[in-house]
Design an enzyme around this catalytic site. Structure first.
Site, PDB file in Angstrom:
ATOM      1  N   HIS A   1       0.818  -1.216   0.000  1.00  0.00           N
ATOM      2  CA  HIS A   1       0.000   0.000   0.000  1.00  0.00           C
ATOM      3  C   HIS A   1       0.854   1.269   0.000  1.00  0.00           C
ATOM      4  O   HIS A   1       2.049   1.244   0.227  1.00  0.00           O
ATOM      5  CB  HIS A   1      -1.018   0.000   1.148  1.00  0.00           C
ATOM      6  CG  HIS A   1      -0.450   0.008   2.527  1.00  0.00           C
ATOM      7  ND1 HIS A   1      -1.210   0.325   3.617  1.00  0.00           N
ATOM      8  CD2 HIS A   1       0.788  -0.255   2.995  1.00  0.00           C
ATOM      9  CE1 HIS A   1      -0.475   0.260   4.703  1.00  0.00           C
ATOM     10  NE2 HIS A   1       0.733  -0.089   4.360  1.00  0.00           N
ATOM     11  N   GLU A   2       0.181   2.382  -0.302  1.00  0.00           N
ATOM     12  CA  GLU A   2       0.824   3.694  -0.477  1.00  0.00           C
ATOM     13  C   GLU A   2       1.891   3.662  -1.563  1.00  0.00           C
ATOM     14  O   GLU A   2       2.933   4.305  -1.443  1.00  0.00           O
ATOM     15  CB  GLU A   2       1.398   4.199   0.857  1.00  0.00           C
ATOM     16  CG  GLU A   2       0.391   4.310   1.974  1.00  0.00           C
ATOM     17  CD  GLU A   2      -0.848   5.098   1.587  1.00  0.00           C
ATOM     18  OE1 GLU A   2      -0.762   5.996   0.744  1.00  0.00           O
ATOM     19  OE2 GLU A   2      -1.931   4.773   2.120  1.00  0.00           O
ATOM     20  N   GLY A   3       1.626   2.941  -2.620  1.00  0.00           N
ATOM     21  CA  GLY A   3       2.566   2.850  -3.737  1.00  0.00           C
ATOM     22  C   GLY A   3       3.434   1.628  -3.599  1.00  0.00           C
ATOM     23  O   GLY A   3       4.289   1.552  -2.711  1.00  0.00           O
TER      24      GLY A   3
END
Length: 600
Positions: free
Chosen positions: A441-443
């Site tokens: 997550h978050e890239g």
């Protein structure tokens, strides 16, 4: 004896010997603080973690959230635990005194929440995401939006989320389909679906403030047409009281491999005519605003990964000291008692690897916090700009390196404990599951690698790239006249390799297929990340060497020698890996790129 959560001696070392956090009290914003107030905040965080979260840790993991079609149900112990964090002032300890915060430096705030993050895992995310949500609105929202939404979030009455991912547009935000239409009163009506929204629904607060990316009808296609909206679960009346339920519905819960205390939701906006939404800033600038929260979340992800690695290391270390099993090969006496497994060389190898990964990762995250603070409070405009440049460049590494190597450390914690590590009577298997989300997550790691090589390195005429090289060279120069000169030379050689690789790969973009050139971007990120963490370890080594020169008492001597040994491990066993990654990148290796979909 219960295992330690974290090493308090290591926290003290990083804050005061490595990063000199005590010097921050000279800045006007922190003039009312002292080392004593810093230590008190850290002690409070530990006390809340051990009293409220440690006793429920396993129950949170084994009782996932449920949805009865009307409400989300969590185990009842979660709310009083989160309320204790808020009551202690630890929900947003870096925020202003005026808004109920402790006005701590960000690096100290990070340390004050360390035990909480280590014990509560993603359950603390309800509070952390709320803080990041409030920070974004403070930075880009109107005075009215700050009064309406931020104040109750700072007070702990409202909680916040970020809503970006859609069923048909995960990391590819350019393809999102959620839409918004402007109404006569200046508000908007928003419709669409979002998935994997952490904390998207629950009964832990009076209201939930969603920050939602959507496209105003008629906006340009792609990321240039994205706007950002505040979409509350409940509307708010002019006097601040809660109004009617907004057109936001929970479509379902996702059940996760780990991090089970934090709901992961599918949300449906506008099924009954459109959810009331309020534009943040200007239309079509939403992604720029959201990056404020995304970058904060990326550092949050890296920090959580590092702390989960640290607590897994600490648990397996305590276990290895107490667990007797076997004898050394040189001992031929079967009548002799078994020895603690920490005496076996391979167990020491696994512990040392964990130490090198986890302590290197957390020091990197603390550096990120320090830079974020310097960006706002450093004495000169030049220093603030330099901190911004460095933090912007390092963010992909701060997010990715701990999230990749934190789970590797947790994997080794399981291995150290053998069969006991694999069962849920011990928490190290849970630490691994909790940590496994962080590379996603978050890239994802792949996306962060493209951001680093394709954007951050050449950006602003290589300003960030050159700035970090200068910082590393400065440490190398400082170390050359010490007992660590050999490590300084090794890091200097690695830095030369990095520079040559960077020049080669970016030069190839003019003459080769860019997708081929960037096919090994993850290897470039791995190489750069390892060099940055080697630099962090050299800085830790210099601080430890200085500590030894002061003739410390025995316990501190052992601590400093452990630091130096972990630094040596990283330089001997990890840093040489960069030459393999460099070869793949420099030679534009096509092995993965050339593989055809039909061949799988």
């Amino acid at each position: 004896m219960p295992a330690h959560v974290l090493s308090e001696r290591d926290l003290t070392f990083m804050l005061y010997e490595l990063f000199d956090a005590e010097a921050l009290i000279e800045r006007p914003r922190y003039a009312e603080h002292s080392r004593e107030t810093f230590d008190a905040a850290i002690a409070t965080g530990k006390a809340v973690a051990l009293k409220h979260f440690l006793p429920i840790r396993q129950k949170v993991d084994t009782h996932q959230p449920t949805f009865d079609g009307n409400k989300v149900h969590l185990i009842p112990e979660i709310k009083p635990a989160l309320d204790a964090v808020i009551a202690a002032g630890l929900a947003a300890p870096a925020s202003d005194f005026a808004s109920g915060g402790m006005q701590l430096p960000l690096i100290v705030s990070n340390a004050a929440q360390a035990h909480l993050s280590a014990v509560a895992s993603t359950t603390l995310g309800y509070i952390s995401l709320t803080d990041a949500n409030a920070n974004l609105i403070e930075a880009h929202g109107s005075t009215e939006q700050i009064d309406t939404w931020v104040r109750p979030m700072r007070e702990g009455r409202f909680m916040g989320t970020m809503a970006m991912t859609e069923p048909g547009a995960g990391s590819g935000l350019a393809d999102l389909t959620t839409t918004a239409t402007c109404e006569a009163d200046g508000s908007y009506r928003l419709s669409g679906s979002k998935i994997f929204i952490s904390g998207g629904d629950h009964e832990l607060s009076e209201n939930i403030v969603h920050l939602v990316l959507a496209r105003v009808k008629g906006a340009p296609k792609g990321v240039k047409g994205i706007s950002l909206f505040i979409v509350p679960k409940f509307l708010v009346n002019e006097d601040g009281s809660l109004g009617e339920r907004n057109d936001v519905a929970l479509a379902g819960l996702f059940h996760k491999m780990g991090g089970r205390g934090h709901t992961s939701t599918a949300l449906s906006f506008g099924e009954n005519g459109g959810a009331t939404a309020y534009l943040v800033g200007e239309e079509n600038k939403g992604l720029m605003y959201m990056f404020h929260m995304m970058n904060e979340a990326r550092i949050m992800v890296g920090t959580g990964a590092a702390l989960t690695a640290l607590t897994g290391y600490q648990y397996s270390l305590d276990y290895a000291r107490e667990r007797p099993q076997g004898r050394l090969l040189g001992n031929k006496d079967p009548q002799s008692p078994p020895i603690p497994i920490i005496e076996h060389a391979d167990v020491r190898r696994m512990l040392l690897t964990q130490k090198a990964y986890a302590e290197g990762a957390y020091a990197l995250c603390l550096l990120g916090s320090q830079l974020a603070d310097d960006e706002k409070t450093a004495e000169t405009e030049e220093a603030r700009a330099q901190a911004h440049t460095l933090l912007d460049f390092l963010t992909p590494i701060i997010k990715t390196w701990p999230s990749e190597y934190g789970p590797k450390a947790n994997n080794l914690a399981i291995q150290v404990m053998g069969g006991h590590g694999y069962i849920n009577e011990h928490p190290v298997e849970m630490f691994y599951r909790d940590n496994r989300l962080n590379p996603i997550h978050e890239g994802t790691t792949g996306i962060q690698s493209l951001d680093l090589l394709g954007r951050k390195v050449p950006m602003n005429n290589f300003a960030g790239y050159q700035a970090i090289l200068a910082e590393i060279h400065g440490t190398i120069d400082k170390a050359r006249d010490t007992e660590l000169s050999l490590f300084a030379e090794q890091l200097g050689t690695a830095l030369t390799e990095l520079q040559q690789t960077t020049t080669t790969v970016l030069g190839a973009t003019a003459e080769k297929n860019i997708d081929l050139v960037f096919a090994n971007s993850v290897s470039y990120l791995e190489m750069f990340g390892h060099i940055v963490v080697a630099w962090i370890w050299l800085r830790q080594g210099l601080a430890a060497d200085a500590g030894l020169q002061a003739n410390p008492h025995k316990n501190d001597e052992h601590f400093y020698r452990g630091k130096l040994q972990a630094m040596q491990y990283f330089f001997r066993c990890e840093l040489p890996k960069i030459y393999h990654w460099s070869k793949l990148v420099r030679e534009i290796d096509s092995t993965s790129f050339a593989m055809q979909a039909e061949w799988f």
